[in-house]
Design an enzyme around this catalytic site. Sequence first.
Site, PDB file in Angstrom:
ATOM      1  N   MET A  94     -12.824   4.835  -4.282  1.00 36.94           N
ATOM      2  CA  MET A  94     -13.096   3.879  -3.208  1.00 36.94           C
ATOM      3  C   MET A  94     -11.829   3.329  -2.552  1.00 36.94           C
ATOM      4  O   MET A  94     -11.737   2.141  -2.246  1.00 36.94           O
ATOM      5  CB  MET A  94     -13.971   2.736  -3.748  1.00 36.94           C
ATOM      6  CG  MET A  94     -15.304   3.220  -4.294  1.00 36.94           C
ATOM      7  SD  MET A  94     -16.243   4.234  -3.118  1.00 36.94           S
ATOM      8  CE  MET A  94     -16.795   2.978  -1.976  1.00 36.94           C
ATOM      9  N   LYS A  95     -10.849   4.201  -2.347  1.00 31.00           N
ATOM     10  CA  LYS A  95      -9.635   3.807  -1.628  1.00 31.00           C
ATOM     11  C   LYS A  95      -9.312   4.885  -0.601  1.00 31.00           C
ATOM     12  O   LYS A  95      -9.567   6.075  -0.846  1.00 31.00           O
ATOM     13  CB  LYS A  95      -8.440   3.695  -2.585  1.00 31.00           C
ATOM     14  CG  LYS A  95      -8.504   2.542  -3.564  1.00 31.00           C
ATOM     15  CD  LYS A  95      -8.124   1.232  -2.910  1.00 31.00           C
ATOM     16  CE  LYS A  95      -8.117   0.084  -3.920  1.00 31.00           C
ATOM     17  NZ  LYS A  95      -9.374  -0.097  -4.645  1.00 31.00           N
ATOM     18  N   ILE A  96      -8.729   4.456   0.500  1.00 33.12           N
ATOM     19  CA  ILE A  96      -8.272   5.426   1.495  1.00 33.12           C
ATOM     20  C   ILE A  96      -6.931   5.967   1.024  1.00 33.12           C
ATOM     21  O   ILE A  96      -6.004   5.194   0.715  1.00 33.12           O
ATOM     22  CB  ILE A  96      -8.149   4.754   2.873  1.00 33.12           C
ATOM     23  CG1 ILE A  96      -9.548   4.311   3.331  1.00 33.12           C
ATOM     24  CG2 ILE A  96      -7.519   5.696   3.889  1.00 33.12           C
ATOM     25  CD1 ILE A  96      -9.544   3.443   4.554  1.00 33.12           C
ATOM     26  N   LEU A  97      -6.850   7.281   0.928  1.00 30.86           N
ATOM     27  CA  LEU A  97      -5.617   7.896   0.426  1.00 30.86           C
ATOM     28  C   LEU A  97      -4.516   7.837   1.481  1.00 30.86           C
ATOM     29  O   LEU A  97      -4.778   7.970   2.682  1.00 30.86           O
ATOM     30  CB  LEU A  97      -5.903   9.347   0.023  1.00 30.86           C
ATOM     31  CG  LEU A  97      -6.840   9.475  -1.187  1.00 30.86           C
ATOM     32  CD1 LEU A  97      -7.339  10.902  -1.349  1.00 30.86           C
ATOM     33  CD2 LEU A  97      -6.145   8.995  -2.464  1.00 30.86           C
ATOM     34  N   ARG A 148       0.817  -1.215   0.000  1.00 28.04           N
ATOM     35  CA  ARG A 148       0.000   0.000   0.000  1.00 28.04           C
ATOM     36  C   ARG A 148       0.858   1.276   0.000  1.00 28.04           C
ATOM     37  O   ARG A 148       0.513   2.275  -0.623  1.00 28.04           O
ATOM     38  CB  ARG A 148      -0.843  -0.077   1.262  1.00 28.04           C
ATOM     39  CG  ARG A 148      -2.163   0.571   1.305  1.00 28.04           C
ATOM     40  CD  ARG A 148      -3.190   0.036   0.394  1.00 28.04           C
ATOM     41  NE  ARG A 148      -4.301   0.969   0.447  1.00 28.04           N
ATOM     42  CZ  ARG A 148      -5.548   0.664   0.205  1.00 28.04           C
ATOM     43  NH1 ARG A 148      -5.859  -0.568  -0.147  1.00 28.04           N
ATOM     44  NH2 ARG A 148      -6.472   1.569   0.290  1.00 28.04           N
ATOM     45  N   ASN A 154     -13.272  15.236  -0.346  1.00 31.78           N
ATOM     46  CA  ASN A 154     -13.999  13.990  -0.588  1.00 31.78           C
ATOM     47  C   ASN A 154     -15.492  14.249  -0.491  1.00 31.78           C
ATOM     48  O   ASN A 154     -15.934  15.110   0.274  1.00 31.78           O
ATOM     49  CB  ASN A 154     -13.617  12.942   0.456  1.00 31.78           C
ATOM     50  CG  ASN A 154     -14.309  11.606   0.209  1.00 31.78           C
ATOM     51  OD1 ASN A 154     -14.316  11.099  -0.920  1.00 31.78           O
ATOM     52  ND2 ASN A 154     -14.906  11.032   1.236  1.00 31.78           N
ATOM     53  N   THR A 155     -16.259  13.510  -1.274  1.00 30.95           N
ATOM     54  CA  THR A 155     -17.702  13.552  -1.110  1.00 30.95           C
ATOM     55  C   THR A 155     -18.183  12.193  -0.625  1.00 30.95           C
ATOM     56  O   THR A 155     -17.711  11.152  -1.079  1.00 30.95           O
ATOM     57  CB  THR A 155     -18.410  13.980  -2.419  1.00 30.95           C
ATOM     58  OG1 THR A 155     -19.812  14.003  -2.176  1.00 30.95           O
ATOM     59  CG2 THR A 155     -18.093  13.067  -3.581  1.00 30.95           C
ATOM     60  N   HIS A 156     -19.100  12.241   0.345  1.00 29.32           N
ATOM     61  CA  HIS A 156     -19.505  11.020   1.047  1.00 29.32           C
ATOM     62  C   HIS A 156     -21.032  10.966   1.109  1.00 29.32           C
ATOM     63  O   HIS A 156     -21.676  11.978   1.444  1.00 29.32           O
ATOM     64  CB  HIS A 156     -18.913  11.041   2.464  1.00 29.32           C
ATOM     65  CG  HIS A 156     -19.250   9.828   3.256  1.00 29.32           C
ATOM     66  ND1 HIS A 156     -18.645   8.614   3.040  1.00 29.32           N
ATOM     67  CD2 HIS A 156     -20.151   9.629   4.259  1.00 29.32           C
ATOM     68  CE1 HIS A 156     -19.147   7.720   3.878  1.00 29.32           C
ATOM     69  NE2 HIS A 156     -20.066   8.310   4.628  1.00 29.32           N
TER      70      HIS A 156
HETATM   71  C1  GRF Z   1     -21.048   8.919  -4.502  1.00 30.33           C
HETATM   72  O1  GRF Z   1     -22.278   8.782  -3.825  1.00 30.33           O
HETATM   73  C2  GRF Z   1     -19.901   9.038  -3.539  1.00 30.33           C
HETATM   74  O2  GRF Z   1     -20.205   9.773  -2.411  1.00 30.33           O
HETATM   75  C3  GRF Z   1     -19.685   7.593  -3.193  1.00 30.33           C
HETATM   76  O3  GRF Z   1     -19.811   6.922  -4.416  1.00 30.33           O
HETATM   77  C4  GRF Z   1     -20.694   7.647  -5.257  1.00 30.33           C
HETATM   78  C5  GRF Z   1     -19.982   7.922  -6.539  1.00 30.33           C
HETATM   79  O4  GRF Z   1     -20.888   8.210  -7.565  1.00 30.33           O
HETATM   80  N1  GRF Z   1     -18.448   7.369  -2.514  1.00 30.33           N
HETATM   81  P1  GRF Z   1     -20.356   8.608  -9.010  1.00 30.33           P
HETATM   82  O5  GRF Z   1     -19.293   7.614  -9.408  1.00 30.33           O
HETATM   83  O6  GRF Z   1     -19.837  10.008  -8.931  1.00 30.33           O
HETATM   84  O7  GRF Z   1     -21.569   8.507  -9.889  1.00 30.33           O
END
Ligand code: GRF
Length: 215
Positions: A107-110, A82, A122-124
């Site tokens: 989908m990875k922890i930086l 890693r 990040n968006t969650h």
């Molecule tokens: C988003 O809801 C993000 O928060 C989550 O995965 C989704 C990604 O959607 N981690 P997309 O690939 O931008 O359509």
Amino acid sequence: MSTPGNDRTAGPSAYPDPVRVLVLVSGTGSNLQALIDAAKDPAYGVAIVAVGADRHDIEGLERARRHDITTFVCRVSDHPDRAAWDRELARQIGAHHPDLVVSAGFMKILGEQVLAGHTVVNTHPALLPAFPGAHAVADALAYGVRVSGCTAHLVDSGVDTGPILAQRAVPVEDGDTEATLHERIKTVERTMLVDVVGRLARHGHTVTDRKVTFS
Ligand code: GRF
């Protein structure tokens, strides 16, 4: 931007040089698409300089290529460990000299090398600090919450623990599945992310005791 080295002095054009944004994706890339669309307007203040992924053959990379945006793939499985992956990802990101890195469904922890060199957003798909981690939507549904939502935050060394930039609430409807709730959240999430990235680019930010101010 409060990022060192980002000179926001206006040039002779109507708009100052756009902030260089690099987006990391792992899947569909609908959040990336929203940023690409927003960046077509010079007043938005952003140039998407590259898109990176941790896997091949994803729609997110195709979206970038359709818009002639440079892409790269850096897979964990191509590295001995890693830490080596983190170093290589930091190198590849750094090669594009971004002012801001946006993790949009990455989908990875930086790792520490990436975080040491860059401001990362990040968006969650949940209202942090509730339901951090990779299964946020399923976890919120299983818990039985009536309201969930999305959070944009700065990335630190924890899992979804960094200072919060913006949040939007989204209702949970009777009969929701993970897929239906996630789609409802993503509709709101895209608007939130576009707004936050634009504000960071145009106004910069400061962080005091976890409180973020757009300056
Ligand atoms: C988003 O809801 C993000 O928060 C989550 O995965 C989704 C990604 O959607 N981690 P997309 O690939 O931008 O359509």
